[in-house]
Scaffold this active site. Sequence first.
Site, mmCIF file in Angstrom:
data_model
loop_
_atom_site.group_PDB
_atom_site.id
_atom_site.type_symbol
_atom_site.label_atom_id
_atom_site.label_comp_id
_atom_site.label_asym_id
_atom_site.label_seq_id
_atom_site.Cartn_x
_atom_site.Cartn_y
_atom_site.Cartn_z
ATOM 1 N N CYS A 259 74.694 -21.701 -47.911
ATOM 2 C CA CYS A 259 73.000 -22.821 -47.731
ATOM 3 C C CYS A 259 72.083 -22.073 -47.941
ATOM 4 O O CYS A 259 71.654 -22.328 -47.313
ATOM 5 C CB CYS A 259 73.601 -23.399 -46.594
ATOM 6 S SG CYS A 259 75.578 -24.283 -45.873
ATOM 7 N N ALA A 261 69.457 -23.558 -50.518
ATOM 8 C CA ALA A 261 67.357 -23.262 -50.628
ATOM 9 C C ALA A 261 67.237 -23.830 -48.844
ATOM 10 O O ALA A 261 67.306 -23.673 -48.027
ATOM 11 C CB ALA A 261 68.010 -24.761 -51.659
ATOM 12 N N PRO A 262 65.849 -23.300 -49.089
ATOM 13 C CA PRO A 262 64.661 -22.927 -50.025
ATOM 14 C C PRO A 262 65.459 -21.722 -50.901
ATOM 15 O O PRO A 262 64.240 -21.155 -52.109
ATOM 16 C CB PRO A 262 63.318 -23.644 -49.443
ATOM 17 C CG PRO A 262 63.449 -23.247 -48.279
ATOM 18 C CD PRO A 262 65.020 -23.389 -47.832
ATOM 19 N N GLY A 263 66.005 -20.629 -50.665
ATOM 20 C CA GLY A 263 66.361 -19.485 -50.732
ATOM 21 C C GLY A 263 65.492 -18.102 -50.020
ATOM 22 O O GLY A 263 65.313 -17.197 -50.885
ATOM 23 N N GLY A 264 64.901 -18.581 -49.092
ATOM 24 C CA GLY A 264 64.273 -17.573 -48.752
ATOM 25 C C GLY A 264 65.773 -16.004 -47.656
ATOM 26 O O GLY A 264 65.057 -14.941 -48.718
ATOM 27 N N LYS A 265 66.328 -16.714 -47.400
ATOM 28 C CA LYS A 265 67.585 -15.658 -46.958
ATOM 29 C C LYS A 265 67.930 -14.972 -48.808
ATOM 30 O O LYS A 265 68.453 -13.749 -48.093
ATOM 31 C CB LYS A 265 68.536 -16.200 -46.257
ATOM 32 C CG LYS A 265 67.725 -16.467 -45.171
ATOM 33 C CD LYS A 265 68.434 -16.713 -43.638
ATOM 34 C CE LYS A 265 68.406 -17.278 -42.717
ATOM 35 N NZ LYS A 265 67.735 -18.975 -43.423
ATOM 36 N N ASP A 281 73.862 -25.160 -53.343
ATOM 37 C CA ASP A 281 73.405 -25.920 -51.850
ATOM 38 C C ASP A 281 73.612 -27.095 -52.318
ATOM 39 O O ASP A 281 73.994 -27.447 -53.680
ATOM 40 C CB ASP A 281 71.812 -25.898 -52.066
ATOM 41 C CG ASP A 281 71.085 -26.832 -50.786
ATOM 42 O OD1 ASP A 281 70.876 -25.988 -49.979
ATOM 43 O OD2 ASP A 281 71.575 -27.312 -50.687
ATOM 44 N N ASP A 326 74.209 -19.405 -43.768
ATOM 45 C CA ASP A 326 72.855 -20.556 -42.560
ATOM 46 C C ASP A 326 73.108 -21.835 -42.832
ATOM 47 O O ASP A 326 72.535 -22.845 -43.428
ATOM 48 C CB ASP A 326 71.308 -20.088 -43.513
ATOM 49 C CG ASP A 326 70.493 -20.608 -42.721
ATOM 50 O OD1 ASP A 326 70.385 -20.402 -42.041
ATOM 51 O OD2 ASP A 326 69.163 -20.293 -43.439
ATOM 52 N N CYS A 379 68.867 -22.291 -37.028
ATOM 53 C CA CYS A 379 67.371 -22.131 -36.565
ATOM 54 C C CYS A 379 67.794 -23.291 -35.628
ATOM 55 O O CYS A 379 66.589 -23.859 -35.403
ATOM 56 C CB CYS A 379 66.467 -22.553 -37.218
ATOM 57 S SG CYS A 379 66.277 -23.956 -38.437
HETATM 58 C C1 SAM Z 1 68.897 -24.358 -43.549
HETATM 59 S S1 SAM Z 1 68.942 -24.929 -45.041
HETATM 60 C C2 SAM Z 1 68.783 -23.269 -45.372
HETATM 61 C C3 SAM Z 1 67.679 -22.608 -45.304
HETATM 62 C C4 SAM Z 1 67.790 -21.163 -46.808
HETATM 63 N N1 SAM Z 1 68.907 -20.071 -46.480
HETATM 64 C C5 SAM Z 1 67.307 -19.960 -46.203
HETATM 65 O O1 SAM Z 1 66.609 -19.074 -45.909
HETATM 66 O O2 SAM Z 1 65.797 -20.851 -47.226
HETATM 67 C C6 SAM Z 1 69.943 -25.664 -44.645
HETATM 68 C C7 SAM Z 1 70.969 -26.492 -46.682
HETATM 69 O O3 SAM Z 1 72.033 -26.172 -46.161
HETATM 70 C C8 SAM Z 1 72.684 -27.175 -47.473
HETATM 71 N N2 SAM Z 1 73.476 -28.120 -47.267
HETATM 72 C C9 SAM Z 1 73.536 -29.061 -46.022
HETATM 73 N N3 SAM Z 1 75.094 -29.470 -46.165
HETATM 74 C C10 SAM Z 1 75.439 -28.619 -47.219
HETATM 75 C C11 SAM Z 1 76.970 -28.469 -47.727
HETATM 76 N N4 SAM Z 1 77.854 -28.950 -47.492
HETATM 77 N N5 SAM Z 1 76.672 -27.396 -49.035
HETATM 78 C C12 SAM Z 1 75.828 -26.805 -49.408
HETATM 79 N N6 SAM Z 1 75.183 -26.353 -48.981
HETATM 80 C C13 SAM Z 1 74.849 -27.855 -47.280
HETATM 81 C C14 SAM Z 1 70.942 -27.928 -47.542
HETATM 82 O O4 SAM Z 1 70.674 -29.079 -48.140
HETATM 83 C C15 SAM Z 1 70.301 -27.145 -46.933
HETATM 84 O O5 SAM Z 1 69.313 -26.410 -47.802
#
Ligand code: SAM
Length: 442
Positions: A259, A261-265, A281, A326, A379
Amino acid sequence: MNDRAAPVALSHLLHHTAEAVLAVQAGRSLTDVLAAVPAAVRPGVQALAFESLRRLGGARAVRAAMAGKPPPREVDALLVTALALLWPPAPGRRAMYPDHTLVDQAVQAAHRRTPAAVGFVNALLRRFVRERETLVAAAERTPEGAFNHPLWWIERVKREWPAQWQSLLRQANERPPMTLRVNARRSTAEACVLRLAAQGMAARALGPHCVMLAEPCPVTQLPGFAEGEVSVQDAAAQRAAPLLIGQGLAPRARVLDACAAPGGKTAHLLELAELDVLALDADALRLARVRDTLARLGLAATLRAADARRSAEWWDGRPFDAILLDAPCSASGIVRRHPDIRWLRRPDDIDALARTQAELLDALWPLLAPGGRLLYATCSIFQAEGQRQIDAFLQRKPPGGACLDPASPGHLLPLPDNGPAGVAAPSADGFFYALLHKNPSR
Ligand SMILES: C[S@@+](CC[C@H](N)C(=O)[O-])C[C@H]1O[C@@H](n2cnc3c(N)ncnc32)[C@H](O)[C@@H]1O
């Protein structure tokens, strides 16, 4: 002729802020609402909307006490916005505007929005200023007025964190720090602090690559941002990549960021090690932000828009050495940064999110190589998205198939005194981390 932009009238900002508060109360995310606000006034509206949403519980309680029957929605939105901004500032902070300016400008905004209610808005706000102490004290005797969260949220935090619940709710109304991640390929926290100081910006190092600014600033003012030397990322979020990499990932190890986006990790993983990362994502638009982030930092990963739960649609069958999950969550640990969240969520949302998180865990675990590691992160401060989620997952697995690393941080609470740096940085966001190991013989 002077070509400097004319200052925007406060009444104009208050009008847009009241519209934003109205939209959030109707269920729209503040991020989406702000994106539609004219760019010239967006920073001002954002600052006022953040303050208003952090005091909305109190403002609503006062409005209910003063006006009894709720006025029409457009009038109400302006009233609660102005009341929230007239709230006594927290100790050590100053009011954003003098009372008389705020009241006059709110009345100007009422002329534009709801001319028939100008007298009512004027009378109510002036009475609030006169009787503020008594009215605020009465509002703060209600849970929503005291803590500025919906009642169900207050009760949940109280039940789950009986020793910390009041601090957690109060801290959620504070302004968060701005924290930087220094690109480990390019620099160090100490060098970054010196570079910031040379530009007159005070900051301190919280770790080898983590820097907290004394005052937030636009990213465009950060030295080295455009060149990829620094990124904005909270200290608790910066725990993910080192936890997943640990001591044990070989160069070019296959890593799934499920998961991303937006790609920080994703970026942090690649700054710390040579890895073969697949960043997935479900949201193709958000995935584009991962591309931009990696391009700015000069890093590379394979990007794919897909639902991580449907591995048949995107997995090539080669197991991953490590997986970062994440997961989508309530974001209850980052309410300081998104003050609309508490007003948008419903109790049922937490159950639905916990179901999705369990589905993601169950779908991704078989993709992990024997001896591999999966880091589950949210989070959130809610147990259903943290410890209870992982306890249930471990119960679903055959004994010995999965084990929880004893060094897993578990719940990191967003409190000023949440442990020494290295365990969790003070004033960092709320997070949950569980590092799971797969038995090498499975
Ligand atoms: C908490 S954010 C991730 C933040 C990211 N790891 C970062 O550090 O920038 C959760 C992400 O999960 C994605 N998401 C939600 N359900 C999903 C799924 N079933 N499969 C893949 N991505 C999913 C959302 O679009 C969202 O971008």
